[in-house]
Design an enzyme around this catalytic site. Structure first.
Site: not given
Length: 285
Positions: A100-101
């Site tokens: 979830k960057r």
């Protein structure tokens, strides 16, 4: 097209599921943990993952290691993440890195290179709520991203369900952006390399988004331990395709649920993966 590769694997195995590899040391049989150091714990997790991958690789098309569980163990854990990705790929599995960057500019580019080039995953979960300039570095030929749209956590509605001036919810607006961002990369199966994360725990929203995002492939978390059912996730599919469903603890910890000896963890995981596959297929096909 990376989406085409994933869809082809799903079709070959007749299995639209992904095994989440989010291992805490508590999930690992005690006999596999040879000490209390970070190195010993990371090695135990890697060996646990390898056992799961060996048991699943001929029936499950993909794995989804969650980066946080590896970062928890320092550089030793990051090394285990890297080796898990490589081992899964050596067994023919598609790897979705769940991290979830996102960030701005060169930092987003560094994250993209880290997970796609250094760590070698085929796909990555991405937070799109910084806007497209934070997403663009992750949109790459031969790679796939899954952008957070409607997440499975109970508090997701606090922000994602808010109404905008145009009458749309924030998640609906984000879904529209995802469809737009993916338009240049639609492959032979009609889906783009820019997918969406849409939780199984929000059935009505999942159905709504499926109807509005015809070219967006869904990663559906929330099945099993979080309460999502096969009937819930069925609305995320069209003619048996268009999504992949994740199960993490349900597969990793199946031996505990089935009250089996710890050394049976891989066998139990395989049995649970088969059960999950058959249950989901009974609702979507």
């Amino acid at each position: 097209m990376s989406a085409d590769v994933l869809i082809r694997k799903i079709k070959e195995m007749n299995n639209p599921t992904v095994a989440g590899l989010d291992p805490l040391v508590d999930y690992v049989p005690a006999s596999m943990v040879k000490g209390d150091s970070l190195e010993a714990k990371a090695e135990a997790i890697l060996n646990f993952n390898k056992g799961l991958i060996d048991a699943l690789c001929d029936i499950v098309p993909a794995v989804k290691p969650q980066s946080a569980y590896y970062e928890l163990l320092g550089w030793q854990g990051v090394k285990a993440f890297y080796e898990t990705v490589a081992y899964a790929q050596s067994k023919g599995m598609y790897v979705i890195a769940d991290a979830k960057r996102n960030d701005i500019g060169s930092t987003a580019g560094a994250y993209s290179k880290a997970f796609f080039d250094t760590l070698g995953s085929e796909a990555l979960t991405v937070n799109g709520y910084l806007g497209y300039d934070g997403v663009e570095p992750f949109v790459r030929d031969g790679k796939m991203i899954f952008v957070l749209v409607k997440t499975s956590n109970p508090g997701s509605g606090q922000l994602q369900d808010l109404k905008l001036e145009n009458g749309k919810t924030i998640y609906e607006q984000m879904g529209g952006y995802v469809e737009e961002w993916g338009a240049p990369s639609i492959g032979e199966y009609g889906y783009s390399n820019v997918g969406a994360v849409v939780g199984a725990t929000h059935k009505a929203q999942l159905q709504e988004l499926r109807e509005k995002l015809p070219h967006t492939f869904f990663l559906i978390p929330g099945y099993g331990a979080q309460g999502g059912t096969a009937e819930d996730i069925a609305v995320g599919f069209v003619n048996g395709t268009g999504a992949i469903v994740n199960s993490s603890r349900g597969i990793m910890c199946a031996y505990k649920k089935q009250n089996l000896p710890a050394e049976k963890f891989a066998e139990a995981a395989r049995n649970e993966a088969i059960r999950m596959r058959d249950e989901i297929n009974s609702k979507i096909l």
